[in-house]
Design a protein around this motif. Structure first.
Motif, short mmCIF file in Angstrom:
data_model
loop_
_atom_site.label_atom_id
_atom_site.label_comp_id
_atom_site.label_asym_id
_atom_site.label_seq_id
_atom_site.Cartn_x
_atom_site.Cartn_y
_atom_site.Cartn_z
N LEU A 12 40.55 33.86 46.20
CA LEU A 12 40.96 34.31 47.46
C LEU A 12 39.61 35.04 48.34
CD1 LEU A 12 44.15 36.74 46.83
CD2 LEU A 12 43.78 34.74 48.41
N VAL A 13 38.57 35.55 47.67
CA VAL A 13 37.63 36.07 48.39
C VAL A 13 36.29 35.20 47.95
CG1 VAL A 13 38.34 38.36 48.41
CG2 VAL A 13 37.07 37.49 46.43
N GLU A 14 36.39 33.86 47.48
CA GLU A 14 35.05 33.40 47.32
C GLU A 14 34.41 32.76 48.71
OE1 GLU A 14 35.73 29.82 44.94
OE2 GLU A 14 37.38 28.89 46.46
N ALA A 15 35.00 32.78 49.51
CA ALA A 15 34.65 32.30 50.92
C ALA A 15 33.27 33.53 51.55
CB ALA A 15 35.55 32.23 52.03
N TYR A 16 33.61 34.61 50.98
CA TYR A 16 32.52 35.50 51.20
C TYR A 16 31.18 35.22 50.31
CZ TYR A 16 35.88 38.33 53.69
OH TYR A 16 36.77 38.76 54.64
N GLY A 17 31.18 34.25 49.35
CA GLY A 17 30.08 34.07 48.62
C GLY A 17 29.38 35.15 47.91
#
Lengths: 706, 320
Positions: free
Chosen positions: A167-172
């Protein structure tokens, strides 16, 4: 739930203390996997404790515990890994002689500890994968039904853990700055995964022959796994009875046979060893071997015997390490699908040759006759060597004046069935097992049968014990019978001069069935679950799958046929057509906005447009003015305004559209009224082309608006 | 705006490991006859399938709009906004890293936050255009491994109407480039009646502003002389753009100087007209005139040789 948020470079929400600290779902998945491995004895208490301790430390890392901070030293784990590597090699070499899975599971536990305590923030799935490895290791070590619970719980936790990461991996690397994700909806995904997984499990062809497991089983003593070896030690069948693995499945050609009352006869033992029974040398000398051609009935009787088969059983062996072929009565003939050879023992039982037992066989048995074949008893059936004194005194005390063999046997049965039955034989004295049993210690069928057989011999009646299975579970849906290890049983056959070998069962049947109580329903439900698990999960094979799908297809076919017949005969056509039309009408009405939205517009041009602009496009389309590809709003407005004769009205409608589309401001109530007024004016202009549209639209302009 | 989701997921490193593990499980199931290996394999495969279905559902039900500021300037960041709404009733929408590509292959990235069911959010980023003209967003794309990380879905925004006009970077016009031919001044407005320049003298009439009595003239005559004064005429600048010559840095520099001259004049409150061989924007002041001029300069292209041959190289002409 609705809400509106605006993201910027700074996001709000609870953030974990450390970027590499595992989430609660990850820890939950790991603890479930560790519990499953511990419950199946894949890992021992020490490995389990180490795993739990590391999980607690990992849990503390997310919350900034002092202990966790103190252990947050990567060098410590490098040192531990260096120390563990030779230990693992030794562990694997030692364990490879018996079972390498626990050693590998211990390695996984070490990796879990390292991952949880010193894991990286960028590879967050690794903990879940390690948990999956633990689950796989545990699944290699068990066949118990309770394993389904940790399996389902692990799926649930793993789905949540993975979803929490993705869910939050786009934030790296700045994932910890991301708003806290809410993942309530993932339970549905986990449930879907479980349902689809079960469906897939039944659809995957189970083509495995299990040669690896068979090889492992051949190395072990068959009696340890089946209780049907060449000998029976007191207590061995009791150990088998505590398991629930499927031994074989059967189909009978008669429906009126009570499944619970079937004695699946496997092997008779004549020689008492002092601590158990074996077949004896004379038995081995008198057995014969016969060949079974493919799909042909071959009599297994002696040449002068004239019995006829009253019951035909088709048996499919699941446990291929059986040393005897269980049959539901005295066998008359046998048939197999492939050419094979079997042995007919002198006691009438069937056993495989060195080539192993056939996978499935069909056998005709004498029915309803329950007696064994009329073979003359050998002298060994009166042998009582190594008997305990307490057994002798007891045998003399039972029905002292009775001489009839049958009456004596019934007296022994009556005496023994009053004694305590239990699979827990800790009260039995190993130095005098039968004596302590006769003195009141609770025991199970081996002790009952042994005591009766020896007692009958002491009173001069030839007797032997028979090992096999008692009863079967009937599978819902298919009606087939399933026999599990828990139904392993011993009983007695006594030689009656007029009838031959007659079966007597001294084990109390009342205590074998569970007494009614408040937990009876619960226990019955669990037993049903275990039976379904053993039958449809553990024991499922290609034949079952074929039978299942054939059965389902037949049922579906018959249901459809029955429904069609019912529709044809009972339900008149007017009862079907109007409701169908009404349903179709409701469906169309509910989807009218979608169906009519693009009516009269170029394909794909109506998506995402405000309603008033869509109506404008439709009005233009009616006049032959269609929005051209790559045409801007203003260009279209000029063209359409000229064509519709109301350039101002069209321009204003376009402006409202731009306000919504590009300005991000939705139409206010007054804007919508204005748009409706303009559209009405345009429509009227179209109906009355003689009146100047601009003039009319100017007239209808709201006061105060330019 | 339509969200297009790739129909099949692409593999991820984790997905490849999981596939390897699944194959191993199948082999173990065949080898040992242990149906639990088949069961774990089936659950692994089903989890992936359920993940694919869930991701497809939540991504297809999401609605997104990309908004680009209508006007921008070369070298100045242009605000790009992506508004996202999760219209799925139960499933959350993952955070997405959107990669935006313009018609000139300029790129930027925007990260939208994770959204619970029914939630909406917007995120913005900045795009710095390097050339003037119409700027279109040709591709807006995001990738996500949601929910299990075993497969990667690609989400694209289709039918992107976002269009921005990028005006040239205004350059300070060289004073030498400005001519001082007063005779070609264009007056487009009347002067303001207030100011210091003397304009008209007449005898004082009751009601006239006493402050405008010309005392010196009154002293020279016997009547009270009242003098009307007004402000100096507004500065009017006509910017002439020479479209001749080939496209290239020289032409772009001319356009930038024209924009710089027009903006500077408009900032001083003057009237600015723009003339080229193809258009004439009448002199006007204010933000709307600035927008008109910059819109034209954003899209202007060099003239063909034949039409440009007769025109000189003068860029701007100022008049008063």
């Amino acid at each position: 739930m609705s809400g509106r948020r605006r993201a910027s470079s700074r996001a709000t929400g609870p953030t974990p203390a450390s970027p590499s600290s595992p989430s609660t779902a990850e820890l939950l998945a790991l603890i479930i996997a560790a519990l499953a491995a511990f419950g199946t004895e894949t890992i021992g208490p020490a490995a389990f404790a180490g795993c739990v301790a590391s999980l607690i430390v990992g849990f503390g890392r997310a919350r900034g515990w002092k202990l966790s901070r103190a252990l947050d030293r990567p060098r410590l784990f490098i040192g531990l890994a260096a120390a563990y590597l030779p230990a693992f090699v030794l562990d694997l070499l030692y364990a490879a002689r018996t079972d390498p899975v626990p050693a590998l599971a211990r390695l996984v536990v070490f990796l879990v500890a390292a991952e949880v305590m010193a894991g990286s923030a960028t590879r967050r799935h690794r903990a879940v994968m390690l948990g999956l490895l633990l689950i796989i290791a545990a699944s290699a070590e068990t066949t118990d039904a309770w394993f389904l619970l940790p399996l389902a719980a692990f799926v649930w936790a793993a789905v949540h853990a993975c979803a929490g990461v993705t869910l939050v991996e786009a934030y790296g690397g700045a994932a910890r700055l991301a708003p806290a994700p809410r993942i309530r909806g993932m339970s549905g995904v986990a449930a879907l995964a479980l349902l689809v997984g079960l469906a897939l499990f039944f659809l995957i062809p189970h083509v495995g022959s299990g040669w690896g497991r068979q090889a492992a089983a051949r190395r072990r003593t068959a009696g340890q796994s089946t209780g049907l070896s060449d000998h029976v030690e007191l207590g061995s069948v009791g150990r088998v009875k505590k398991r629930h693995a499927v031994v074989f499945r059967a189909r009978l050609d008669r429906e009126d046979v009570a499944a619970e009352q079937i004695y699946w006869r496997a092997r008779a033992f004549q020689r008492w060893t002092g601590s158990g029974w074996n077949a004896g040398e004379s038995h081995r000398a008198s057995r014969r071997e016969i060949g079974l051609p493919a799909r042909q009935r071959v009599s297994v009787l002696e040449r002068n015997a004239t019995q006829t088969a009253g019951l035909v059983a088709t048996i499919n062996l699941k446990n291929r390490s059986l040393s005897s072929l269980p049959v539901p009565g005295p066998p008359v003939w046998a048939r197999t699908g492939h050419p094979t050879r079997i042995r007919v023992e002198s006691d009438g039982s069937l056993s495989p040759t060195s080539g192993g037992p056939p996978r499935g066989y069909e056998v005709g048995v004498a029915w309803p006759g329950t007696d064994a074949p009329h073979a003359e008893p050998s002298p060994s059936v009166l042998d009582t060597g190594g008997i305990e004194p307490r057994v002798v005194s007891w045998a003399r005390s039972v029905a002292p004046g009775v001489q009839s063999a049958e009456a004596l046997a019934r007296a022994f049965v009556d005496d023994l069935t009053t004694r305590a039955y239990s699979l827990d034989t800790r009260q039995i004295d190993p130095r005098a097992p039968l004596g302590s049993f006769l003195d009141g210690a609770a025991a199970h069928c081996e002790y009952f049968a042994s005591a009766m057989a020896l007692g009958l011999r002491l009173r001069g009646v030839p007797a032997r014990v028979v090992v096999g299975y008692l009863g079967a579970d009937r599978i819902p849906l298919t009606g087939r019978l399933v026999v599990r290890d828990a139904r392993a049983h011993l009983w007695v056959e006594a030689w009656l001069p007029a009838r031959g070998w007659v079966r007597f069962d001294p084990t109390p049947s009342a205590v074998r069935t569970r007494p009614a109580g408040p937990l009876t329903a619960l226990w019955s439900g669990w037993e049903w679950t275990v039976m379904v698990w053993d039958t449809w999960v553990i024991g499922l094979d290609l034949d079952d799958q074929a039978n299942l799908f054939a059965s389902l297809f037949e049922r579906l076919k018959s249901s459809v046929t029955a429904m069609l017949e019912m529709v044809e005969e009972k339900v008149p056509l007017p009862w079907i057509v109007p409701p169908s039309l009404i349903g179709l009408g409701i469906w169309l009405w509910r989807r009218r906005s979608r169906v009519l939205a693009g009516w009269g517009l170029p394909r794909g041009s109506s998506r995402g447009l405000p309603p008033h602009y869509r109506r404008l496009l439709r009005l233009g389309a009616a006049r032959g003015v269609r929005l051209a590809p790559a045409e801007t709003t203003n260009e279209f407005a000029r063209r359409a305004g000229a064509a519709l004769g109301a350039p101002r009205a069209v321009a204003e409608l376009s402006r409202l559209y731009e306000q919504v589309r590009f300005g991000g401001r939705p139409l206010s109530a007054s804007d919508e009224r204005r748009a409706a007024t303009l559209l009405t004016a345009l429509r009227d202009t179209r109906r009355q082309p003689s009146r100047p549209a601009t003039a009319r639209s100017e007239k209808m302009r709201a006061p105060g608006q330019s | 705006m339509r969200l297009e989701v790739s129909p099949l997921p692409r593999s991820t490193p984790l997905g490849r490991w999981a596939t390897l593990l699944a194959v191993g499980l199948l082999f173990a199931g065949i080898n040992t006859g242990n149906n639990l290996f088949y069961l774990v394999f089936a659950l692994l495969a089903a989890s992936e399938l359920a993940g694919v279905l869930a991701a497809g559902r939540v991504l297809r039900r999401a609605r997104a709009t990309a908004t680009l500021a209508a006007r921008g300037q070369v070298g100045s960041p242009l605000r790009v906004t992506i508004a996202l709404s999760n219209r799925c009733r139960r499933l959350p929408l993952p955070a997405l890293r959107w990669r935006l590509t313009t018609s000139r292959d300029e790129t930027t990235e925007i990260v939208t936050p994770p959204l619970a069911a029914g939630e909406r959010a917007s995120a913005y980023g900045r795009l710095t255009p390097s050339r003037r003209g119409a700027l279109r967003l040709t591709r807006i794309e995001a990738r996500t491994d949601f929910p299990l990380g075993l497969g990667r879905r690609i989400v694209r925004l289709r039918d992107i109407p976002a269009l921005a006009l990028i005006a040239p970077r205004p350059l300070q016009a060289s004073p030498l480039a400005l001519s001082h031919e007063r005779g070609q001044a264009v007056r487009t407005t009347e002067r303001d009646e207030r100011g210091d320049d003397p304009h008209e003298a007449r005898p004082y009439r009751p009601g006239d502003d006493a402050r405008q009595i010309d005392w010196k003239a009154t002293a020279r005559s016997n009547t009270v002389i009242w003098r009307q004064r007004r402000s100096p005429p507004p500065r009017s600048l006509e910017v002439c753009l020479d479209r001749s010559g080939p496209p290239g840095p020289a032409f772009e520099a001319r356009v930038s100087r024209a924009a710089g001259a027009a903006i500077a004049a408009l900032r001083r409150g003057g009237l600015v007209a723009l003339r080229s061989d193809e258009t004439l924007l009448p002199a006007a002041a204010g933000a709307s005139q600035k927008r008109r001029i910059l819109d034209y300069l954003a899209l202007v292209e060099p003239a063909p040789k034949s039409s440009a041959a007769s025109r000189g190289g003068q860029n701007e002409r100022t008049s008063r």
